[in-house]
Design a protein around this motif. Structure first.
Motif, PDB file in Angstrom:
ATOM      1  N   TRP A  60      61.077  25.078 -66.535  1.00  0.00           N
ATOM      2  CA  TRP A  60      60.665  23.675 -66.362  1.00  0.00           C
ATOM      3  C   TRP A  60      61.242  22.799 -67.468  1.00  0.00           C
ATOM      4  CZ3 TRP A  60      59.588  23.058 -61.709  1.00  0.00           C
ATOM      5  CH2 TRP A  60      58.776  23.922 -60.992  1.00  0.00           C
ATOM      6  N   ALA A  61      61.232  23.311 -68.696  1.00  0.00           N
ATOM      7  CA  ALA A  61      61.781  22.524 -69.807  1.00  0.00           C
ATOM      8  C   ALA A  61      63.285  22.303 -69.624  1.00  0.00           C
ATOM      9  CB  ALA A  61      61.491  23.204 -71.135  1.00  0.00           C
ATOM     10  N   TRP A  62      63.986  23.314 -69.130  1.00  0.00           N
ATOM     11  CA  TRP A  62      65.425  23.139 -68.867  1.00  0.00           C
ATOM     12  C   TRP A  62      65.649  22.128 -67.751  1.00  0.00           C
ATOM     13  CZ3 TRP A  62      68.511  24.194 -72.537  1.00  0.00           C
ATOM     14  CH2 TRP A  62      68.325  25.285 -73.366  1.00  0.00           C
ATOM     15  N   LEU A  63      64.805  22.137 -66.744  1.00  0.00           N
ATOM     16  CA  LEU A  63      64.918  21.147 -65.669  1.00  0.00           C
ATOM     17  C   LEU A  63      64.595  19.743 -66.168  1.00  0.00           C
ATOM     18  CD1 LEU A  63      63.391  23.133 -62.670  1.00  0.00           C
ATOM     19  CD2 LEU A  63      65.806  22.512 -63.042  1.00  0.00           C
ATOM     20  N   GLY A  64      63.621  19.630 -67.082  1.00  0.00           N
ATOM     21  CA  GLY A  64      63.331  18.335 -67.700  1.00  0.00           C
ATOM     22  C   GLY A  64      64.522  17.827 -68.498  1.00  0.00           C
ATOM     23  N   ALA A  65      65.185  18.745 -69.205  1.00  0.00           N
ATOM     24  CA  ALA A  65      66.388  18.374 -69.957  1.00  0.00           C
ATOM     25  C   ALA A  65      67.485  17.900 -69.009  1.00  0.00           C
ATOM     26  CB  ALA A  65      66.880  19.557 -70.792  1.00  0.00           C
ATOM     27  N   LEU A  66      67.636  18.592 -67.890  1.00  0.00           N
ATOM     28  CA  LEU A  66      68.640  18.197 -66.902  1.00  0.00           C
ATOM     29  C   LEU A  66      68.338  16.808 -66.338  1.00  0.00           C
ATOM     30  CD1 LEU A  66      71.112  18.879 -65.153  1.00  0.00           C
ATOM     31  CD2 LEU A  66      69.524  19.961 -63.530  1.00  0.00           C
TER      32      LEU A  66
END
Length: 149
Positions: A60-66
């Motif tokens: 989820w954090a990587w998707l937020g970064a994206l």
């Protein structure tokens, strides 16, 4: 900072940027098409932040970064269009392309807001520039959250 605090801060930052955009719209600064494009990734980042609290997975954090990287990139592109560094979409920059039909002097119907015109700026940075800058900072927070164990 803990991972949860980083996620909360990053998602809240997107919520504040989105609230600011709607506040400016309420004050009469109508958004152009690229301004609207910049809002969608912020909405996604907020939803991702909620999901990150309910299902605490690192993805989820990587998707937020994206999501915040995408809105930052759109903001950089929009800034370049505003400053005539490159051309923007023909539907909302320059002469407006072929989407302007009918009587141009008519006051009926929606007003076309041009993407290559700056409607507001602070310290020589437009709203698109500020979005690009703050969204890049939010992206860093999301990456920090993703890298926390």
């Amino acid at each position: 900072m803990t991972r949860q605090i980083l996620i909360l801060t990053a998602a809240s930052g997107s919520a504040l940027l989105l609230a600011g955009a709607y506040l400016f719209q309420f004050l009469g600064y109508l958004p152009c098409q690229m301004c609207l494009w910049q809002r969608w990734p912020h909405m996604a980042a907020i939803a991702i932040g909620v999901l990150a609290f309910t299902l605490p997975l690192r993805v989820w954090a990587w998707l937020g970064a994206l999501a915040t990287a995408i809105t930052s990139g759109i903001g950089v592109f929009h800034t370049g269009v505003e400053r005539d560094w490159w051309e923007g979409p023909s539907s909302c920059s320059g002469s407006g392309g072929s989407s302007l039909t009918g009587d141009l002097l008519s006051t009926d119907g929606p007003r076309l807001i041009m993407c290559d015109q700056v409607s507001w700026e602070l310290f020589s940075l437009s709203m698109a520039s500020w979005n690009a800058l703050f969204s890049a900072l939010l992206c860093i927070l999301w990456i920090m959250a993703a890298r926390r164990a």
